[in-house]
Design an enzyme around this catalytic site. Structure first.
Site: not given
Ligand code: ADP
Length: 164
Positions: A17, A41, A91, A129
């Site tokens: 992130h 979630k 990703r 996460s």
């Molecule tokens: P997660 O999928 O890790 O629970 P979130 O729902 O908080 O994360 O994701 C928020 C945004 O960040 C989404 O667009 C997701 O694709 C992106 N994201 C999550 N992890 C990564 C990463 N390791 N690299 C790039 N983007 C990411």
């Protein structure tokens, strides 16, 4: 002023992130990281207020980054700003279908908003996460996944969860 909104659960904020936030902050005048209260979630590790605090700590060194939270549709949150751009991270093999659908839905709900994607850095493409929480539960090393400021807190929380 060109504003980017980076929405997500951030439970907790990972190095993946942060990499997206840092790169977005170099392209836009301001980045608003919006912690979305997401009914889909279940079983969050941290409260929204705590996630906001954590995100503030991790981005304190980036002057054009702000942290906010919202309980509702991203399309409605975006109406608070003049033609904001939604930024999402992609990703490999993980995000495309879901993000493509979300971007299409958002465009229908609010035609003023555009979604842009940044590809995940190859250093973090495996970081999410949920895998961070799983590693923490089993006492694994989180250095490659989490900002150093959050490692102890996430580890303690995961260990507490195991005791329950
Ligand atoms: P997660 O999928 O890790 O629970 P979130 O729902 O908080 O994360 O994701 C928020 C945004 O960040 C989404 O667009 C997701 O694709 C992106 N994201 C999550 N992890 C990564 C990463 N390791 N690299 C790039 N983007 C990411």
């Amino acid at each position: 002023m060109k504003i980017a909104i980076y929405p997500g659960s951030f439970d907790p904020m990972t190095l993946g992130h942060l990499n997206i936030i840092r790169r977005t902050s170099k392209i836009f005048d301001k980045v608003i990281v919006c912690i979305m209260i997401n009914g889909n979630k279940k079983g969050s590790m941290f409260s929204i207020d705590r996630r906001v605090e954590q995100a503030k700590i991790c981005t304190a060194h980036m002057p054009n980054v702000e942290i906010d939270s919202y309980d509702g549709l991203l399309a409605d949150y975006a109406r608070k700003f003049d033609k904001p751009v939604i930024v999402k991270g992609l990703r490999a093999n993980m995000d495309f279908e879901n993000e493509f659908t979300m971007a299409s839905i958002n465009k229908k709900l609010n035609p003023d908003m555009e979604t842009m994607f940044l590809t995940a850095s190859d250093k973090y493409t495996f970081v999410s996460s949920s895998n961070v929480k799983e590693i923490a539960r089993h006492g694994g090393d989180l250095k490659a996944f989490l900002p150093w400021e959050l490692i102890d807190e996430v580890t303690e929380m995961a260990q507490k969860g195991k005791e329950k």
